[in-house]
Design an enzyme around this catalytic site. Structure first.
Site, PDB file in Angstrom:
ATOM      1  N   GLN A 430     -36.766 -46.464 -67.135  1.00  0.00           N
ATOM      2  CA  GLN A 430     -37.104 -45.044 -67.042  1.00  0.00           C
ATOM      3  C   GLN A 430     -36.033 -44.279 -66.261  1.00  0.00           C
ATOM      4  O   GLN A 430     -35.357 -44.821 -65.401  1.00  0.00           O
ATOM      5  CB  GLN A 430     -38.465 -44.838 -66.391  1.00  0.00           C
ATOM      6  CG  GLN A 430     -38.693 -45.497 -65.058  1.00  0.00           C
ATOM      7  CD  GLN A 430     -38.376 -44.649 -63.842  1.00  0.00           C
ATOM      8  OE1 GLN A 430     -38.411 -45.166 -62.725  1.00  0.00           O
ATOM      9  NE2 GLN A 430     -38.080 -43.375 -64.009  1.00  0.00           N
ATOM     10  N   CYS A 431     -35.910 -43.008 -66.646  1.00  0.00           N
ATOM     11  CA  CYS A 431     -35.079 -42.063 -65.904  1.00  0.00           C
ATOM     12  C   CYS A 431     -35.922 -40.818 -65.686  1.00  0.00           C
ATOM     13  O   CYS A 431     -37.135 -40.897 -65.557  1.00  0.00           O
ATOM     14  CB  CYS A 431     -33.772 -41.774 -66.640  1.00  0.00           C
ATOM     15  SG  CYS A 431     -33.977 -40.951 -68.238  1.00  0.00           S
ATOM     16  N   LYS A 432     -35.302 -39.657 -65.653  1.00  0.00           N
ATOM     17  CA  LYS A 432     -36.056 -38.422 -65.436  1.00  0.00           C
ATOM     18  C   LYS A 432     -36.832 -38.018 -66.693  1.00  0.00           C
ATOM     19  O   LYS A 432     -38.015 -37.682 -66.627  1.00  0.00           O
ATOM     20  CB  LYS A 432     -35.105 -37.301 -65.017  1.00  0.00           C
ATOM     21  CG  LYS A 432     -35.777 -35.975 -64.675  1.00  0.00           C
ATOM     22  CD  LYS A 432     -34.731 -34.952 -64.221  1.00  0.00           C
ATOM     23  CE  LYS A 432     -35.378 -33.687 -63.702  1.00  0.00           C
ATOM     24  NZ  LYS A 432     -36.118 -32.940 -64.730  1.00  0.00           N
TER      25      LYS A 432
END
Length: 479
Positions: A430-432
């Site tokens: 996951q990232c933003k």
């Protein structure tokens, strides 16, 4: 006087063509490697490019100064400040003029006065411009390079973090404080023409406006509000973004002299073939430039997905090896732009390209794919520990809040830290928002991690769903 502004959105990099129309002469300041826009603009405005100058040895893009000197015979006006280790090694090959603080040089009726402004780098200079064709005999503006931006100033830690010049960050921060004291003495009416805009890694809070004035920056720029040197140093060094790993290579190439574009080996156009792509994955790195959504649905094993979007150059610099050949899977119409973006940061070793028609061929075994999972679908597995959560956001984002139990490895450092990840557990990346994590998924899969999923909507969607967040996670080890 003629003033033209050029901007590379992918690198957030600004350059300028300044001309004296009376004399028919012009100079380019901080040029990008692709010099055609300057050549065409000069021709359209009836001026000849007779000079080229740089504010410093750049770390974030490959300069076009040598290209302009070689192709057009433009005189190189380069900094002679900062000591012998900060000299341009290629300058002696061309007509050049080394300049120091207080020196002036002429382009037609235009006068450029050199100000030594160390802080971002030891050799950094700024250029005060006076238009001799104007009734006024005072300067009209200053080209600040990576010294003063709109709302920010150049970071002093790149040499230490990216080029391993030990102990240089604090000393350059103190030099920046003294350079800014000098800037504050300039007239308020002077226009400020900086070398970068919002999104550049050469600062931490650069504004998106193209230009400013000395007076406005004195009123609004956070760095110009400090009167205490120690407090300024602490503030300047705090919160700087991770410097891309390719910055060290840019520093080196811009110092010794980038290869001329005509010296780059031609790129071969290969017919669509799955076997050829499989061979490429053993010889170098294969880059698929399609959007992440298309890549997720269908791709070949061992291929890295770098969507050709606004962030393409940045992640190419972070993730591609300068010593290995690069092979492209791309729409033929996009190939010239992709090559330009790679060459803008010195990735010249593209050996061959292949049309996306390769994905229309029969494939046995079938093309690979990877799954995206929503926060609602992932929540129970995450809380039960059934999924290993990998957070690839920037350090500043991580420190502001994270999914409980997640491991943090910023995307740019992932190639060097894959050994820290489990191969016997499913990984949720996951990232933003899900864009950077999609690149990370492709990188992990290309390196043999088979059980990898992307978090659709990323951390933002996780928060919107009201799921648990750890607000003060421990700092990640290492970089």
């Amino acid at each position: 006087m003629l003033l033209k502004y050029f901007y590379d959105e992918k690198l957030a990099q600004a350059s300028y063509l300044v001309g004296c129309q009376a004399a028919g002469e012009a100079i380019v300041i901080d040029p990008a490697r692709d010099i055609e826009p300057y050549v065409q603009t000069a021709k359209a405005n009836g001026v000849k490019i007779v000079g080229v100058t740089e504010t410093h040895i750049h770390a974030d893009f490959l300069s076009g100064a040598r290209e302009l000197a070689a192709r057009l015979g433009a005189v190189l006006y380069l900094s002679d400040e900062g000591g012998p280790e900060w000299r341009y090694e290629y300058a002696a090959e061309y007509n050049h003029c080394l300049v120091k603080d207080g020196d002036t040089f002429q382009i037609g009726k235009l006068t450029f006065e050199v100000l030594h402004t160390p802080g971002h780098t030891p050799e950094h200079i700024a250029l005060l411009l006076t238009d001799g064709g104007s009734p006024a005999n005072e300067p009209i503006g200053i080209f600040t390079g990576d010294f003063v931006f709109v709302g920010d100033v150049g970071r002093p830690d790149l040499l230490e973090k990216a080029a391993n010049v030990s102990g240089s960050a604090e000393e350059l921060a103190r030099q920046m404080f003294r350079s800014l004291a000098r800037f504050k003495q300039l007239p308020d009416y002077l226009q400020v023409w900086p070398g970068h805009g919002a999104g550049s890694a050469c600062g931490k809070a650069i504004g998106a406006v193209q230009s400013s004035t000395v007076g406005y920056e004195k009123r609004t720029n956070w760095a110009l509000q400090h009167e205490d040197e120690q407090a300024f140093v602490q503030s300047l060094l705090a919160g700087q973004p991770e410097p891309p790993t390719y910055f060290a290579m840019m520093k080196h190439l811009n110092k010794v002299g980038p290869h001329l574009v005509q010296q780059i080996a031609p790129v071969v156009q290969e017919a669509a073939s799955i076997r050829t792509v499989e061979a490429w994955t053993r010889q170098g790195v294969v880059v698929d430039t399609r959007p992440a959504s298309q890549f997720a649905q269908k791709h070949l094993p061992g291929v890295l997905n770098l969507p050709h979007d606004k962030s393409f150059s940045t992640w190419a610099g972070w993730l591609l090896d300068y010593e290995r050949p690069i092979y492209l899977l791309a729409d033929p119409q996009s190939v010239p732009a992709v090559l330009k973006d790679l060459r803008s940061i010195g990735l010249d070793q593209v050996a061959a390209v292949m049309d996306l028609a390769v994905y229309d061929l029969p494939c046995d075994p079938p093309f690979a794919s990877y799954a995206e999972i929503t926060p609602a679908q992932a929540r129970e597995q995450v809380q039960a520990g059934d999924l290993f959560v990998l957070d690839v956001r920037y350090q500043k984002e991580w420190e502001a809040g994270a999914i409980p139990g997640a491991k943090h490895v910023m995307l740019g450092y992932l190639p060097q830290r894959m050994q820290e990840l489990p191969r016997d557990r499913p990984i949720l990346v996951q990232c933003k928002s899900g864009r950077r994590s999609a690149i990370a998924v492709s990188l992990l899969r290309a390196n043999g991690f088979s059980r990898v999923q992307n978090l659709d909507g990323g951390f933002d969607e996780w928060v919107r769903q009201g799921f648990p967040v750890k607000r003060e996670p421990e700092a990640a080890p290492g970089r």
